[in-house]
Design a protein around this motif. Structure first.
Motif, short mmCIF file in Angstrom:
data_model
loop_
_atom_site.label_atom_id
_atom_site.label_comp_id
_atom_site.label_asym_id
_atom_site.label_seq_id
_atom_site.Cartn_x
_atom_site.Cartn_y
_atom_site.Cartn_z
N GLY A 1 0.62 -1.34 0.01
CA GLY A 1 0.00 0.01 0.01
C GLY A 1 0.76 1.30 0.14
N VAL A 2 2.14 1.13 0.31
CA VAL A 2 3.07 2.34 0.34
C VAL A 2 4.04 2.17 -0.37
CG1 VAL A 2 2.28 2.61 2.93
CG2 VAL A 2 4.21 1.43 2.66
N SER A 3 4.56 1.19 -1.00
CA SER A 3 5.58 1.43 -1.71
C SER A 3 5.75 2.16 -2.84
CB SER A 3 6.05 -0.08 -2.27
OG SER A 3 4.97 -0.67 -3.16
N SER A 4 4.91 2.69 -3.42
CA SER A 4 5.12 4.00 -4.46
C SER A 4 5.27 5.20 -3.99
CB SER A 4 3.69 4.01 -5.22
OG SER A 4 3.41 2.87 -5.86
N SER A 5 5.38 5.20 -2.43
CA SER A 5 5.95 6.55 -1.97
C SER A 5 7.27 6.95 -2.55
CB SER A 5 5.89 6.52 -0.37
OG SER A 5 4.82 6.00 0.08
N LYS A 6 7.73 8.42 -2.64
CA LYS A 6 8.78 8.54 -3.27
C LYS A 6 10.00 8.23 -2.27
CE LYS A 6 7.38 10.62 -7.26
NZ LYS A 6 6.05 10.79 -7.12
N VAL A 7 9.65 8.80 -1.10
CA VAL A 7 10.77 8.54 -0.04
C VAL A 7 9.99 8.18 1.14
CG1 VAL A 7 12.43 9.77 1.70
CG2 VAL A 7 12.23 10.68 -0.93
N ILE A 8 10.64 6.73 1.72
CA ILE A 8 9.96 6.25 2.92
C ILE A 8 11.02 6.34 3.99
CG2 ILE A 8 9.16 4.24 3.89
CD1 ILE A 8 8.39 3.34 1.05
N VAL A 9 10.55 6.91 5.30
CA VAL A 9 11.36 6.76 6.22
C VAL A 9 10.78 5.79 7.36
CG1 VAL A 9 12.16 8.45 8.44
CG2 VAL A 9 12.02 9.21 6.17
N ALA A 10 11.79 5.14 8.06
CA ALA A 10 11.26 4.10 8.92
C ALA A 10 11.76 4.19 10.49
CB ALA A 10 11.25 2.48 8.45
N VAL A 11 10.85 4.22 11.43
CA VAL A 11 11.65 4.12 12.58
C VAL A 11 11.07 2.74 13.38
CG1 VAL A 11 11.70 5.29 14.99
CG2 VAL A 11 11.60 6.44 12.91
N ASN A 12 11.82 1.94 13.79
CA ASN A 12 11.50 0.68 14.59
C ASN A 12 12.41 0.11 15.36
OD1 ASN A 12 10.37 -2.36 14.76
ND2 ASN A 12 8.76 -1.44 13.24
N THR A 13 12.17 -0.55 16.36
CA THR A 13 13.12 -1.08 17.29
C THR A 13 13.85 -2.25 16.93
OG1 THR A 13 11.19 -2.15 18.47
CG2 THR A 13 12.13 -0.34 19.56
N ASP A 14 13.01 -2.91 15.81
CA ASP A 14 13.67 -4.28 15.32
C ASP A 14 14.57 -4.05 14.13
OD1 ASP A 14 13.98 -6.63 14.25
OD2 ASP A 14 12.10 -7.40 14.15
N LYS A 15 15.71 -4.23 14.17
CA LYS A 15 16.74 -3.78 12.97
C LYS A 15 16.38 -4.86 11.99
CE LYS A 15 20.80 -6.67 14.46
NZ LYS A 15 20.44 -7.95 13.88
N ASP A 16 15.79 -5.99 12.22
CA ASP A 16 15.41 -6.74 11.06
C ASP A 16 13.98 -6.77 10.51
OD1 ASP A 16 17.98 -8.17 11.27
OD2 ASP A 16 17.25 -9.34 13.04
N ALA A 17 13.35 -5.71 10.82
CA ALA A 17 11.88 -5.42 10.41
C ALA A 17 12.00 -5.26 8.79
CB ALA A 17 11.27 -4.32 11.06
N PRO A 18 11.05 -6.03 8.13
CA PRO A 18 11.03 -5.66 6.47
C PRO A 18 10.73 -4.40 6.17
CG PRO A 18 9.23 -7.15 7.55
CD PRO A 18 10.20 -6.82 8.80
#
Lengths: 247, 321
Positions: B274-291
């Protein structure tokens, strides 16, 4: 009143897509097939409405266009609670072809429900096409459907809100998320009963597809994620501003 | 011959989506050696209609009829088909939004014209007419050929952008024959004054990593600060922390903003669809292996609840500079 649910047989949503035949097709081997998620929601809502109708809704039928390989998915629809199933014996060519096939059997139903799109070809087309073939109204992006007495009200999503639309049968409801809380999961009893429920196979009509999926590609791999230290959030802001230029 | 574009209006106004459609149509018309004709249905003032000329519309056909006050796909498809025939349209373009999804399939059957839904580029070839679109919710792309004489294409939002090409668009009022409406709108509920998720250039989404509905305040604050919209992952809407209309992902809304923030969202394949067409994606997550980090352009390994206020402060500081 009779309800028809159009079920599409699609790869499980977690499937990793692989290509086959010189990129002219999507690899079917090793794929787990499921009822298209929105169609499953439509079926669940139809069963809820039937149960609450005090006998006014007499049956819920599922229909799928496909070869014998789609029958396990259709049996799942029966196990969830549909009364009977119709398989139109043809390989789906495109949305127009599928809608034209379903139109042949849908004439006998008061309400036809389809999911807003199928998770494979994402064309959001079969429901709308079907309503035009049948020359009946359709309501798209439906997130609620209530039947009280003979009065049918559906809620459709519009940009920034919703509308409640009053509609008379026959009509096509093209449904999305919200139509019901959770899709029903077949119980053991349902699975046993599904084996005995009728699954009628009908021959396909002569229809010419209007489009052809000629080849496939996989999306280009994405560059590695640039990691920013959690202690240095302003670094992220500076990257978004100066490198990505999106702030 | 022409390229006909149905330009929806929102309370008499067009928006970026309308201009993007005209820009896309204009590029196609140039390649076909023809011109862009826009079709507006409903009550829109001439000055607004003429604004479509800025992106290349040579003419705007305006159809206004009381029966068209509500956007019902059956009469609308009838009007578009009539104008398409009158203007000898070779290609009919619509947006791949709620309205386009409701109208384009009906129009396809009415005109016996093949439709490509959610095109991401102009055709790679005009003979055969071949357009690329996303399939399997962005996990693959397909090249689709339309075999009918007239072609219908719906454009995936934010996939082409705006290209100015100023023309003095002629406005022509047209009296179309309008079918009777068989449905009745009883009630309309609209949120006003908020950036719509599908229109937003910046989207701030929160997931289960935010731990509870009471922790979405900073998500809203950041959205407000950046003039964006708020969104959420599926578990968050399933648990009623946030409304269903905010769910982005395969079964929720498919969005394509310039900048997408995922706070505490692991990034299941359905979410990424649902979001992969975004131009720039920023992710914040505690799990370094999160997809989510495989799809993201920028990432921080950390607690979203802690990072969010710091990010808000850092953006405020950057804005103040």
């Amino acid at each position: 009143m009779k309800i028809l649910i159009c079920l599409s047989n699609v790869p499980d949503t977690t499937t990793k897509i692989k290509l086959a035949g010189d990129n002219s097709a999507v690899e079917k081997a090793g794929v787990q097939w499921i009822i298209n998620p929105w169609d499953e929601l439509a079926l669940t809502r139809a069963l809820e409405l039937k149960e609450a109708s005090g006998g006014a809704i007499t049956s819920v039928t599922v229909v799928t266009v496909g070869g014998a390989d789609v029958e396990p998915t259709m049996r799942k629809g029966l196990a969830i609670g549909a009364d009977d199933a119709i398989r139109i014996d043809a390989e789906p060519k495109d949305a127009y072809y599928v809608a034209a096939q379903i139109a042949e059997v849908a004439k006998d139903f008061d309400i036809v429900m389809t999911g807003i799109e199928s998770s494979d070809y994402n064309s959001s087309a079969v429901g709308g096409m079907l309503s035009e073939f049948l020359n009946v109204p359709s309501v798209s992006s439906v997130s609620k459907m209530e039947i009280e007495g003979g009065d049918i009200n559906v809620t459709r999503e519009i940009d920034g809100g919703s509308e409640i639309v009053n509609v008379a049968t026959p009509f096509v409801a093209i449904v999305q998320k919200g139509i019901t809380k959770e899709p029903r999961i077949p119980a053991m009893r349902g699975i046993m009963m599904a084996r005995k429920k009728p699954l009628n196979v009908v021959a396909a009509a002569e229809v010419e597809a209007l489009t052809e999926f000629v080849s496939y590609e996989l999306p280009a791999a994405k560059a590695a994620c640039k990691m920013v230290d959690a202690e240095n959030v302003s670094e992220l802001v500076s990257l978004l501003k100066n490198e990505a230029k999106v702030l | 011959m022409s390229v006909l574009v149905y330009t929806e209006n929102w309370d008499g106004k067009f928006k970026k989506l309308s201009f993007e459609l005209i820009s896309y149509a204009n590029e196609m018309a140039k390649q076909l050696g023809t011109e862009v004709i826009a079709l507006s249905i409903g009550n829109v003032e001439d000055v607004e209609l003429k604004s479509l000329g800025a992106y290349g519309a040579a003419k705007v056909v305006s159809v206004n009829d009381d029966k068209l006050a509500s956007l019902e796909n059956q009469p609308y498809a009838g009007v578009i088909a009539e104008v398409a025939a009158k203007e000898a349209a070779k290609v009919v373009l619509l947006a791949n939004n709620n309205a386009g999804k409701a109208i384009a399939p009906r129009l396809s059957v009415k005109m016996k014209a093949g439709v490509i839904a959610g095109a991401t580029e102009v055709p790679s070839s005009y003979d055969p007419f071949t357009v690329k679109k996303k399939v399997f919710t962005g996990k693959a792309l397909a090249n689709v050929v339309v075999k009918s004489d007239v072609k219908i294409v719906t454009l995936a939002q934010n996939s082409f952008g705006l290209v100015e090409d100023a023309k003095d668009a002629a406005v022509e009022a047209f009296d179309a024959s309008v079918e009777d409406v068989k449905t009745a709108v009883k009630e309309t509920n609209k949120v006003t004054g908020k950036v719509l998720l599908n229109d937003a250039e910046v989207v701030i989404a929160g997931g289960r990593g935010l731990k509870g509905p009471e922790n979405f305040g900073p998500v809203e604050e950041l959205a407000e600060l950046l003039g964006g919209a708020t969104a959420c992952s599926r578990p968050v809407s399933d648990e009623d922390w946030r409304p269903h209309s905010e769910h982005v992902g395969q079964t929720g809304k498919i969005i394509a903003p310039n900048l997408y923030f995922a706070f505490g969202i692991s990034g299941a394949i359905q979410h990424l669809g649902g979001v992969s067409s975004s131009k720039v994606i920023v992710a914040v997550n505690t799990d370094k292996d999160a997809p989510i980090f495989e799809a993201a352009d920028y990432g921080i390994i950390g607690d979203a609840q802690k990072i969010l206020p710091e990010l808000i402060d850092a953006i405020k500081a950057a804005k103040a500079e």
